[in-house]
Design a protein around this motif. Structure first.
Motif, PDB file in Angstrom:
ATOM      1  N   VAL A  95      -5.592   3.896  -1.687  1.00 28.68           N
ATOM      2  CA  VAL A  95      -5.216   4.010  -0.274  1.00 28.68           C
ATOM      3  C   VAL A  95      -5.999   2.924   0.440  1.00 28.68           C
ATOM      4  N   LEU A  96      -5.298   1.883   0.886  1.00 32.94           N
ATOM      5  CA  LEU A  96      -5.965   0.684   1.385  1.00 32.94           C
ATOM      6  C   LEU A  96      -5.922   0.540   2.896  1.00 32.94           C
ATOM      7  N   ASP A 121       0.810  -1.222   0.000  1.00 32.96           N
ATOM      8  CA  ASP A 121       0.000   0.000   0.000  1.00 32.96           C
ATOM      9  C   ASP A 121       0.842   1.270   0.000  1.00 32.96           C
ATOM     10  N   ALA A 122       1.942   1.267   0.737  1.00 30.12           N
ATOM     11  CA  ALA A 122       2.782   2.471   0.818  1.00 30.12           C
ATOM     12  C   ALA A 122       3.483   2.775  -0.509  1.00 30.12           C
ATOM     13  N   LYS A 123       3.644   1.749  -1.367  1.00 30.67           N
ATOM     14  CA  LYS A 123       4.351   1.928  -2.639  1.00 30.67           C
ATOM     15  C   LYS A 123       3.409   2.226  -3.789  1.00 30.67           C
ATOM     16  N   THR A 124       2.213   1.637  -3.753  1.00 27.18           N
ATOM     17  CA  THR A 124       1.268   1.848  -4.849  1.00 27.18           C
ATOM     18  C   THR A 124       0.586   3.197  -4.666  1.00 27.18           C
ATOM     19  N   ARG A 161       2.434   7.533   6.461  1.00 26.68           N
ATOM     20  CA  ARG A 161       1.633   8.596   5.843  1.00 26.68           C
ATOM     21  C   ARG A 161       2.454   9.390   4.823  1.00 26.68           C
ATOM     22  N   TYR A 162       3.189   8.624   4.024  1.00 29.40           N
ATOM     23  CA  TYR A 162       4.012   9.207   2.965  1.00 29.40           C
ATOM     24  C   TYR A 162       3.578   8.608   1.633  1.00 29.40           C
ATOM     25  N   SER A 163       3.463   9.468   0.618  1.00 31.80           N
ATOM     26  CA  SER A 163       3.198   9.023  -0.744  1.00 31.80           C
ATOM     27  C   SER A 163       4.316   9.511  -1.642  1.00 31.80           C
ATOM     28  N   PRO A 164       4.838   8.652  -2.542  1.00 32.56           N
ATOM     29  CA  PRO A 164       5.890   9.098  -3.465  1.00 32.56           C
ATOM     30  C   PRO A 164       5.375   9.996  -4.587  1.00 32.56           C
ATOM     31  N   LEU A 165       4.080  10.237  -4.659  1.00 35.78           N
ATOM     32  CA  LEU A 165       3.516  11.059  -5.734  1.00 35.78           C
ATOM     33  C   LEU A 165       4.103  12.466  -5.725  1.00 35.78           C
ATOM     34  N   LYS A 166       4.394  12.965  -6.913  1.00 33.43           N
ATOM     35  CA  LYS A 166       4.993  14.291  -7.016  1.00 33.43           C
ATOM     36  C   LYS A 166       4.393  15.131  -8.143  1.00 33.43           C
TER      37      LYS A 166
END
Length: 579
Positions: A38-39, A31-34, A49-54
């Motif tokens: 948000v599962l 979940d933290a990588k995809t 509570r970190y997302s790699p989205l930029k």
């Protein structure tokens, strides 16, 4: 041949869609990588509570605008602390009074709603809130204020199973988001102010059947359950009578009311435990294990592998329930916790060894620090509330001023960790309290405090502060002050951004490295919930629930009076970049 091939292709496509719709253990682990969903509560079971989205980043966040909003409706507003879940084009979001909604993520259209029928006489400590749900297989599972678990069909909202956690008339309730760990549904209990016994339960998420139960008050028996549901003794928690006097362990508190985190690399679930009961610490001389602790439980066996007690013999209702967030540090897996008592702790996630501890708020009166060798606090004895039996009339112990207040340097609002900056982003509060002890005896279903209190402000210009904290040095790298207390959670992203909300109604975004506020939006009511983010077809979205409430207006004394102009509400907002 062509018909057969077409049939095979259609069958494969349908199987693919079915697999996409079904939430699996592997999907939850990832979940933290995809980034398309948000599962889990915490955007990954580790709770970072970190997302790699930029796509949304520090250079363009000023163009963030609302896409839609949805009102929970009715007169049941109150505090809204839910973190939404996103999957397969649907948002699942809980609301006050044990409600849950399924909404179309593109339009905000309601697909279904489930409203749990609550009985008279529920006893939630700190508002009628709910912090979120769990997804597993084709189910969405959440807890209720009358201490039940409800599993619904994700597509229809129909009840698939319903199980009782405990007796609400004895003070038990449930407010946390359940945790899925290695195919098990893990839950705690709420009700620490009513003399409940804290515990962690593991269930089969598809059926609700119990797998094991682990009490987190020393002296209580744990159980595992066979295929027929028969309870089999699984060892007593701790050593009976070692750290509790008399029979007080039987109503010892230590509620696991915030839920837990899980790291599949250690195989351990980490639950914070609440205050011992009653608050009057002179009645229960001793450390009172496992209250005010982080407890690491092997999810396969239900056994406590290690514990670390943040506040032994708690006399201030400092609790210890705040989330334990695991992160990497070279060759070790560490875990961090910003405790209500005002200290930030770093432990080895496999062993519990204390690695670092330091204050993250600027005024702490109950201890001068944490001894890194023993792991114990260096108490200031005169700043413990007095023993009422030592007073002239035996009715009220000496009054002390203590900081932080029992509402905490940080409370339920979850922090975030960025592996990019290697900083924790902690919603902190600077306040104190006058507190005193009183005589008390346990009565089922009645408040079990043995203390009185008044919350006090410390500074004229601010109470809350979002702080970027270095877990290695203990330094506050930057802070953004806020006039009212911060009571909502934080989101960090790969776009060099940190998002958080304020009771004044703003959702804000700041540069993760400098703390410069780059964007804010007025949601119409106080934000006391954590934001989330996801992407769909190259577009990134931000969502947050808005609705002022929680413990501050109920318990906040002078602070509650200072912010009594804030309006209640109940909405979920979704944002995207303006093109």
């Amino acid at each position: 041949m062509r018909l057969k091939l077409t049939t095979l292709l259609v069958g494969a496509a349908m199987a693919s869609l079915a697999a996409h719709a079904t939430v699996t253990d592997q999907m939850i682990r990832d979940d933290a990588k995809t980034t398309s969903d948000v599962l889990s509560w915490g955007i990954g079971t580790q709770g970072q509570r970190y997302s790699p989205l930029k796509t949304i980043n520090s250079s363009n966040v000023a163009r963030l605008v609302p896409m839609w909003s949805y009102s929970f409706g009715g007169e049941k507003q109150r505090g809204q602390q839910s973190q939404p879940l996103i999957h397969d084009g649907v948002m699942y979001v809980t609301a006050s009074y044990s409600r849950i909604y399924a909404l179309d993520v593109k339009t905000g259209k309601r697909l279904w709603k489930y409203e749990h029928r609550l009985p008279e006489g529920i006893m939630p400590c700190c508002d009628v809130i709910n912090r979120g749900a769990a997804l597993y297989d084709n189910l969405v599972i959440f807890g209720t204020l009358d201490a039940q678990l409800v599993a619904l069909d994700r597509k229809t909202g129909d009840v698939v199973w319903k199980e009782k956690i405990d007796d609400y008339s004895a003070g038990y309730s449930y407010t946390a988001a359940p945790l899925i760990a290695d195919g098990l549904l893990l839950t705690g209990v709420s009700g620490g102010e009513f003399g409940v016994v804290g515990r962690v339960e593991a269930r089969n998420p598809k059926t609700g059947e119990k797998v094991w139960v682990r009490p987190v008050v020393e002296g209580h028996m744990g159980y595992r359950y066979d295929k027929d549901g028969k309870a089999i003794e699984n060892g007593v928690s701790g050593t009976p009578g070692k750290t509790w006097p008399g029979d007080l362990w039987k109503t010892g508190g230590a509620a696991t009311w915030l839920g837990g985190t899980y790291d599949p690399r250690t195989g351990l679930a980490y639950f914070g435990t609440g205050n011992p009961a009653p608050w009057n610490s002179h009645l229960r001389k001793g450390d009172n294990l496992y209250s005010c602790s982080t407890v690491a439980i092997d999810v396969k066996t239900g056994q406590i592998k290690w514990h670390y007690q943040n506040t032994p013999n708690d006399g201030w209702d400092f609790d210890g329930v705040n989330e334990f967030v695991t992160f990497d540090d070279g060759n070790r897996i560490l875990g961090a916790k910003a405790d209500r008592n005002g200290f930030f702790y770093v432990n080895d996630a496999r062993t519990g060894e204390l690695v670092n501890a330091f204050p993250f708020v600027k005024k702490v009166t109950w201890a001068t620090g944490i001894d890194l060798k023993t792991g114990r606090p260096n108490y200031v004895p005169e700043n413990r509330p007095g023993d009422p039996t030592a007073s002239a009339d035996g009715k009220k112990g000496s009054v002390v001023f203590a900081a932080p207040s029992f509402l905490g340097g940080k409370n339920q609002m979850p922090m975030a960790y960025s592996p990019d900056t290697k900083l924790f982003y902690v919603p902190s509060n600077e306040w104190g309290m006058e507190i005193w002890n009183e005589p008390i005896t346990y009565k089922k279903g009645a408040a079990y405090l043995g203390a009185g209190f008044t919350i006090k402000t410390i500074n004229d210009d601010y109470i809350g502060a979002l702080r970027a904290i270095d877990p290695k040095t203990g330094k506050i790298v930057w802070e953004v002050k806020n006039e009212a207390p911060l009571w909502g959670g934080v989101l960090a992203t790969g776009g060099n951004l940190v998002f958080w909300g304020t009771p004044e109604g703003y959702l804000k975004a700041a540069d993760a490295k400098t703390g410069k506020v780059l964007w804010q939006y007025q949601t119409g009511s106080g934000v006391v919930a954590p934001p989330v983010t996801w992407e769909d077809k190259g577009e990134q979205y931000i969502a947050v629930v808005s609705g002022w409430g929680g413990a501050v207006p109920l318990w906040g004394g002078d602070v509650a009076k200072k912010v009594n102009y804030l309006e209640q509400g109940g909405m979920v907002w979704v944002f995207k970049l303006m093109k």
